[in-house]
Design a protein around this motif. Structure first.
Motif, PDB file in Angstrom:
ATOM      1  N   ARG A 138       6.427  18.103   1.356  1.00 54.88           N
ATOM      2  CA  ARG A 138       5.136  18.303   1.272  1.00 54.88           C
ATOM      3  C   ARG A 138       4.300  18.041   2.555  1.00 54.88           C
ATOM      4  O   ARG A 138       4.870  17.427   3.309  1.00 54.88           O
ATOM      5  CB  ARG A 138       4.608  17.238   0.239  1.00 54.88           C
ATOM      6  CG  ARG A 138       5.389  17.011  -1.195  1.00 54.88           C
ATOM      7  CD  ARG A 138       4.946  18.203  -2.127  1.00 54.88           C
ATOM      8  NE  ARG A 138       3.667  18.577  -2.183  1.00 54.88           N
ATOM      9  CZ  ARG A 138       3.070  19.507  -2.989  1.00 54.88           C
ATOM     10  NH1 ARG A 138       4.150  20.313  -3.603  1.00 54.88           N
ATOM     11  NH2 ARG A 138       1.928  19.844  -2.975  1.00 54.88           N
ATOM     12  N   GLY A 139       3.187  18.800   2.647  1.00 55.80           N
ATOM     13  CA  GLY A 139       2.250  18.455   3.641  1.00 55.80           C
ATOM     14  C   GLY A 139       1.342  17.226   3.562  1.00 55.80           C
ATOM     15  O   GLY A 139       0.790  17.204   2.508  1.00 55.80           O
ATOM     16  N   VAL A 140       1.214  16.459   4.593  1.00 52.81           N
ATOM     17  CA  VAL A 140       0.156  15.303   4.633  1.00 52.81           C
ATOM     18  C   VAL A 140      -1.153  15.745   5.408  1.00 52.81           C
ATOM     19  O   VAL A 140      -0.729  15.887   6.586  1.00 52.81           O
ATOM     20  CB  VAL A 140       0.798  13.948   4.427  1.00 52.81           C
ATOM     21  CG1 VAL A 140      -0.277  13.161   4.586  1.00 52.81           C
ATOM     22  CG2 VAL A 140       1.800  13.772   3.534  1.00 52.81           C
ATOM     23  N   TYR A 141      -2.293  15.613   4.847  1.00 50.57           N
ATOM     24  CA  TYR A 141      -3.559  16.197   5.436  1.00 50.57           C
ATOM     25  C   TYR A 141      -4.632  15.140   5.292  1.00 50.57           C
ATOM     26  O   TYR A 141      -4.483  14.243   4.365  1.00 50.57           O
ATOM     27  CB  TYR A 141      -4.090  17.567   5.209  1.00 50.57           C
ATOM     28  CG  TYR A 141      -2.894  18.502   5.213  1.00 50.57           C
ATOM     29  CD1 TYR A 141      -2.494  19.099   6.447  1.00 50.57           C
ATOM     30  CD2 TYR A 141      -2.182  18.747   4.190  1.00 50.57           C
ATOM     31  CE1 TYR A 141      -1.471  20.061   6.405  1.00 50.57           C
ATOM     32  CE2 TYR A 141      -1.095  19.487   4.163  1.00 50.57           C
ATOM     33  CZ  TYR A 141      -0.717  20.086   5.394  1.00 50.57           C
ATOM     34  OH  TYR A 141       0.155  21.253   5.719  1.00 50.57           O
ATOM     35  N   PRO A 142      -5.641  15.202   6.305  1.00 54.93           N
ATOM     36  CA  PRO A 142      -5.605  15.901   7.592  1.00 54.93           C
ATOM     37  C   PRO A 142      -4.734  15.477   8.469  1.00 54.93           C
ATOM     38  O   PRO A 142      -4.321  14.231   8.660  1.00 54.93           O
ATOM     39  CB  PRO A 142      -7.143  15.636   7.861  1.00 54.93           C
ATOM     40  CG  PRO A 142      -7.610  14.123   7.480  1.00 54.93           C
ATOM     41  CD  PRO A 142      -6.838  14.185   6.256  1.00 54.93           C
ATOM     42  N   ARG A 150       8.605   3.736  -3.733  1.00 48.99           N
ATOM     43  CA  ARG A 150       7.611   4.664  -3.670  1.00 48.99           C
ATOM     44  C   ARG A 150       8.310   6.034  -4.155  1.00 48.99           C
ATOM     45  O   ARG A 150       9.409   6.523  -3.802  1.00 48.99           O
ATOM     46  CB  ARG A 150       7.017   4.919  -2.447  1.00 48.99           C
ATOM     47  CG  ARG A 150       5.648   5.522  -2.605  1.00 48.99           C
ATOM     48  CD  ARG A 150       5.244   6.749  -1.283  1.00 48.99           C
ATOM     49  NE  ARG A 150       4.431   7.371  -1.491  1.00 48.99           N
ATOM     50  CZ  ARG A 150       4.013   8.584  -2.030  1.00 48.99           C
ATOM     51  NH1 ARG A 150       5.075   9.292  -2.454  1.00 48.99           N
ATOM     52  NH2 ARG A 150       2.944   9.243  -2.031  1.00 48.99           N
ATOM     53  N   ASP A 157       0.684  -1.143  -0.200  1.00 50.77           N
ATOM     54  CA  ASP A 157       0.058   0.038   0.055  1.00 50.77           C
ATOM     55  C   ASP A 157       1.014   1.192  -0.050  1.00 50.77           C
ATOM     56  O   ASP A 157       2.021   1.098   0.260  1.00 50.77           O
ATOM     57  CB  ASP A 157      -0.986  -0.084   1.113  1.00 50.77           C
ATOM     58  CG  ASP A 157      -2.299   0.871   1.033  1.00 50.77           C
ATOM     59  OD1 ASP A 157      -2.225   1.571   0.066  1.00 50.77           O
ATOM     60  OD2 ASP A 157      -3.370   0.273   1.642  1.00 50.77           O
ATOM     61  N   GLN A 167      -3.407   8.983   5.621  1.00 46.77           N
ATOM     62  CA  GLN A 167      -4.615  10.002   5.295  1.00 46.77           C
ATOM     63  C   GLN A 167      -5.948   9.358   6.061  1.00 46.77           C
ATOM     64  O   GLN A 167      -6.838   9.780   6.601  1.00 46.77           O
ATOM     65  CB  GLN A 167      -4.796  10.396   4.039  1.00 46.77           C
ATOM     66  CG  GLN A 167      -3.570  11.425   3.580  1.00 46.77           C
ATOM     67  CD  GLN A 167      -3.668  11.664   2.236  1.00 46.77           C
ATOM     68  OE1 GLN A 167      -4.104  10.820   1.319  1.00 46.77           O
ATOM     69  NE2 GLN A 167      -3.177  13.140   1.783  1.00 46.77           N
ATOM     70  N   GLN A 168      -6.192   7.938   5.333  1.00 47.67           N
ATOM     71  CA  GLN A 168      -7.396   7.397   5.877  1.00 47.67           C
ATOM     72  C   GLN A 168      -7.652   7.196   7.248  1.00 47.67           C
ATOM     73  O   GLN A 168      -8.581   7.440   8.091  1.00 47.67           O
ATOM     74  CB  GLN A 168      -7.451   6.009   5.161  1.00 47.67           C
ATOM     75  CG  GLN A 168      -7.499   6.091   3.634  1.00 47.67           C
ATOM     76  CD  GLN A 168      -7.186   4.811   2.923  1.00 47.67           C
ATOM     77  OE1 GLN A 168      -6.977   3.907   3.561  1.00 47.67           O
ATOM     78  NE2 GLN A 168      -6.993   4.903   1.334  1.00 47.67           N
ATOM     79  N   VAL A 182       1.172   6.988   2.716  1.00 46.34           N
ATOM     80  CA  VAL A 182       0.586   8.212   2.414  1.00 46.34           C
ATOM     81  C   VAL A 182      -0.923   8.158   2.708  1.00 46.34           C
ATOM     82  O   VAL A 182      -1.749   8.609   3.433  1.00 46.34           O
ATOM     83  CB  VAL A 182       0.994   9.374   1.190  1.00 46.34           C
ATOM     84  CG1 VAL A 182      -0.020  10.592   1.520  1.00 46.34           C
ATOM     85  CG2 VAL A 182       2.590   9.560   1.396  1.00 46.34           C
ATOM     86  N   ARG A 183      -1.615   7.322   1.590  1.00 43.05           N
ATOM     87  CA  ARG A 183      -2.989   6.980   1.618  1.00 43.05           C
ATOM     88  C   ARG A 183      -3.439   6.263   2.951  1.00 43.05           C
ATOM     89  O   ARG A 183      -4.245   6.640   3.628  1.00 43.05           O
ATOM     90  CB  ARG A 183      -3.292   6.300   0.579  1.00 43.05           C
ATOM     91  CG  ARG A 183      -3.106   6.829  -0.642  1.00 43.05           C
ATOM     92  CD  ARG A 183      -4.071   7.698  -1.385  1.00 43.05           C
ATOM     93  NE  ARG A 183      -3.677   8.173  -2.636  1.00 43.05           N
ATOM     94  CZ  ARG A 183      -4.422   9.186  -3.234  1.00 43.05           C
ATOM     95  NH1 ARG A 183      -5.554   9.572  -2.420  1.00 43.05           N
ATOM     96  NH2 ARG A 183      -4.330   9.431  -4.344  1.00 43.05           N
TER      97      ARG A 183
END
Lengths: 383, 383
Positions: free
Chosen positions: A162-166, A156, A86, A93-94, A89-90
């Motif tokens: 970079r920012g990762v949100y939320p 990857r 996977d 975020q999830q 980052v995803r």
């Protein structure tokens, strides 16, 4: 000790109808199981990722988000995310989103994967099995450490500031390492100061003691406070020992024999099943007293902080599953807590799930928007 | 005509507190907005993906799953998934899971992306902006067409006869193409026989007529039945026109000016805002009568099947947002339906969201496990 349940949304022939249970019905039952687990005061519910027709959960965070909306106190975790195949980052975020939805009750449990269907589906090479996990875990930990990330690796594309949100409510959001029995995996978890979820689903549990010691020693050597340990096992609970065994055996046998055909095990005999549910075997199939005794016996071995039970190893009569959850929450958990002298408040204060940095607390949890959904709230009395 | 709302979980300074709204509070409000939209009989709620600190939604399916557990009839859609920078397999799995959770109410709206933060974050090159979308859309459509898939492309590892699970209730699960104004995108949607969601968030809507005609002509030329059309716009509704404008203007201005600084627009003046909310402008800011008149005026232009309104272009007082939702559901939607002679049953029967193959119906929806959550149920009377 925290006590909970995990499930993959198993889809087998329903013994009550003789038909394969539909995905929609399995999801409906799963959400009902999680809701009841919350109502009876259990601490944790986990759902795990598979990519096969015989399991309905491939997107754990989506299922857990629906569960979050129907529960108030129970912690919600993946069990596991197959992180190797996977994108961290995803995944982050999830689960950050789940954390916001649930008022700070989300946890991430990551593993290399026991099933391997996800590797060809997402284009990964099984020869990179361990390197993939190591690298992706590194990124996941960086993402929870800071809002902006710079990172590069082999598997990857790089991330350049970079920012990762939320961002989640919990800081840090707990990350557990699921380990099946590989010493290197236990050492990695300890070295990183991360809590370990040890799956013991066969064999003689006492033989896992050295693995647990390796884990704790690695943590000490790396200068971390000893991280939390969870034991995750198969089982089933009914009012009588015979009912538990007679209900669980056909389902366990169907699942284990099917997996055995893929992996080269022989078929499960009733004799093996009976040993596995005896005190020294791996499964927790019995009446509440037997399950309590076994949890306490294993606590002597492992001094673990959390125990998670996979109740629906195969598809079982739904009412009996709900009864098993009720027995786990109302009979087993209170007796285990009492025997170990741990009260609810103590458990609330220990739910940090480990810190990668070894130093930060879970203070973010106090920011939970909806106080009614915060963990650590004492349960209603009289349960 | 179906009428609904979409949101990105905008996070700006809350005019009531003077503070930036927290992610947890924004999610809490967003879920309350969706729940109310369902209660007042609106047809659709969409949430869209961003990867910036000023929006809380980066994982639309996770947010929608929580909403599914709190709603009964409303359809739940992404608006949009930035498919170009995502993996279609994961997107399909997440929305199939949402479809199971919601009893067949999930839809996927995909776009190339108006914001571009996701491209560097997930390692994609903006020079492949269109090729990425084309290829990933192709895979997404194959995934919904059959359980096992063989596929190869430039931007994602190949899939060799793998199954993708779980399967949704709806067969096929609707896939909409979001288009901002690019003729090629409109033609692509038409050529594929897919429904188009046309965002009109500025300028003169009448000028979008040729684009809509291109879309329908491309569908006809490819031999598809004419697919559905949605118009997606900005707006706000209050009991009086003045209150709607005075409430919305500062929020719209904050957001549009911030985006303008990134993209080179000038600041929004009140004069421009007033034009945009006049009959021939793009925004739907006004009292219910003004919004009804404008929807009907645009229906003359576009003969669209669905209208989605972004109410929270910036952070607005929560109570006023809830009132706007109530007015949209109880005043605007019934009047528009009445004027267009469409009753609820008709809308229920037209919710197919288009078929890639041009032939298949949404029969899968009748399999919904929980009848109470199936779409097309007549609303309670008296609303």
């Amino acid at each position: 000790m925290e006590i909970g349940i995990y499930s993959f949304g198993e889809r087998n022939v329903d013994p009550e109808t003789g038909q394969l249970i539909s995905p929609a019905e399995r999801i409906r039952r799963l959400l009902e199981e999680i809701e009841l687990a919350d109502q009876v005061g259990l601490d944790v519910f986990g759902v795990g990722e598979h990519h096969r027709p015989d399991y309905v959960v491939s997107a754990p965070a989506v299922v857990l988000a629906a569960a979050a909306a129907r529960t108030r106190r129970i912690r919600l975790t993946s069990a596991v995310n197959v992180l190797s195949s996977d994108d961290p980052v995803r995944v982050f975020q999830q689960f950050a989103t789940l954390d916001l939805i649930s008022g700070g009750r989300a946890e991430i449990m990551v593993g290399r994967g026991s099933f391997i269907e996800s590797f060809p589906l997402f284009g990964y090479d099984l020869r990179d099995y361990d390197a993939l996990f190591e690298e992706k875990l590194d990124l996941l930990l960086k993402l929870r450490e800071s809002e902006r990330v710079t990172w590069s690796g082999r598997f990857r594309p790089p991330i350049r500031d970079r920012g990762v949100y939320p961002r989640p409510i919990q800081n840090p959001i707990p990350v557990w390492i699921a380990v099946g029995g590989t010493p290197e995996s236990a050492v990695r978890a300890g070295r990183l100061g991360l809590p370990m979820a040890l799956g013991i689903i066969g064999g003689i549990p006492a033989r896992f003691r050295p693995l647990v010691e390796l884990f704790r020693q690695a943590a000490r050597e790396a200068g971390h406070p000893v991280p939390r340990l969870s034991i995750n096992s198969h089982g089933f609970i009914a009012d009588t020992s015979k009912d538990a065994a007679d209900t669980a055996f056909p389902a366990f046998k169907e699942v284990m024999d099917r997996l055995g055909r893929e992996r080269g095990w022989g078929p499960l005999t009733r004799e093996q099943f009976e040993f596995s549910r005896s005190l020294h075997g791996a499964d927790f199939v019995g009446n509440p007293e037997e399950v309590i005794e076994k949890i306490l016996y294993q606590h002597e071995l492992f001094h673990h902080d959390r125990f998670l039970l996979q109740l629906t190893v195969g598809t079982l009569p739904h009412k009996k599953v709900l009864r098993a959850i009720e027995l786990l929450g109302t009979k087993v958990a209170p007796a285990v807590r009492k025997a170990l002298g741990k009260d609810r408040e103590d458990r609330g204060g220990r739910g940090d799930g480990g810190n990668s940095g070894g130093g930060r607390g879970r203070d973010g949890q106090k920011d939970a928007a909806a106080p009614s959904t915060a963990v650590g709230t004492p349960p209603a009395t009289g349960r």
